[in-house]
Design a protein around this motif. Structure first.
Motif, PDB file in Angstrom:
ATOM      1  N   ILE A  15     -11.440 -36.015  -4.012  1.00 28.04           N
ATOM      2  CA  ILE A  15     -12.012 -34.489  -3.617  1.00 28.04           C
ATOM      3  C   ILE A  15     -13.369 -33.525  -3.124  1.00 28.04           C
ATOM      4  CG2 ILE A  15     -12.442 -31.786  -4.910  1.00 28.04           C
ATOM      5  CD1 ILE A  15     -10.386 -32.814  -7.064  1.00 28.04           C
ATOM      6  N   SER A  23     -14.444 -26.535  -1.119  1.00 29.51           N
ATOM      7  CA  SER A  23     -13.912 -27.777  -1.855  1.00 29.51           C
ATOM      8  C   SER A  23     -13.143 -28.063  -0.948  1.00 29.51           C
ATOM      9  CB  SER A  23     -13.712 -27.556  -3.279  1.00 29.51           C
ATOM     10  OG  SER A  23     -12.751 -26.818  -3.230  1.00 29.51           O
ATOM     11  N   VAL A  34      -9.703 -31.250  -0.037  1.00 35.79           N
ATOM     12  CA  VAL A  34      -9.119 -32.072  -0.278  1.00 35.79           C
ATOM     13  C   VAL A  34      -8.699 -33.209   0.243  1.00 35.79           C
ATOM     14  CG1 VAL A  34      -7.329 -33.086  -1.668  1.00 35.79           C
ATOM     15  CG2 VAL A  34      -8.586 -31.497  -3.073  1.00 35.79           C
TER      16      VAL A  34
END
Length: 125
Positions: A39, A67, A69
């Motif tokens: 992450i 953010s 991933v």
């Protein structure tokens, strides 16, 4: 897979789920050579997946997310998943715009949050 490079996450801190959630910092572009589950925090720039094998770049633009991933199951996990085929892990990477970890969004009743993502394919010269 081994030749792709993901740009736009350079110098971002990330949580490495393959290392017990250890907080690390990205140095250079992201490359995949083993199981990866991270992450990335404070990631607001476009992510660019350079894919020289297919002579293309995939541009991922986003808003409402800080953010990202990055995930690839690699050999053992993809074999257990059943839908990847023998070498399927070599033909995929997940680069997902999210609201995860330090970027979790709590939405009050009646409120809204918009996360917008646009994917573009560009020629890689």
């Amino acid at each position: 897979m081994r030749r792709i490079a993901i740009r736009g996450l350079e110098d971002c801190p990330y949580l490495d789920k393959m290392d017990g959630g250890e907080r690390k910092r990205q140095s250079g572009p992201v490359t995949i050579g083993a199981e990866t589950d991270r992450i990335y925090l404070d990631s607001t720039a476009d992510c660019l997946i350079d894919d020289p094998g297919r002579r293309r770049r995939i541009r991922i633009r986003k808003r409402g997310s800080r953010s990202t991933v990055v995930w690839n199951p690699w050999i053992e996990k993809s074999a257990r998943m059943g839908d990847f085929g023998e070498d399927g892990y070599l033909n995929m990477v997940c680069v997902e715009s999210t609201n995860a970890a330090d970027d979790v969004v709590t939405i009050a009743p009646g409120a809204e949050h918009h996360l917008w993502v646009r994917y573009e394919i560009e020629a890689l010269i």
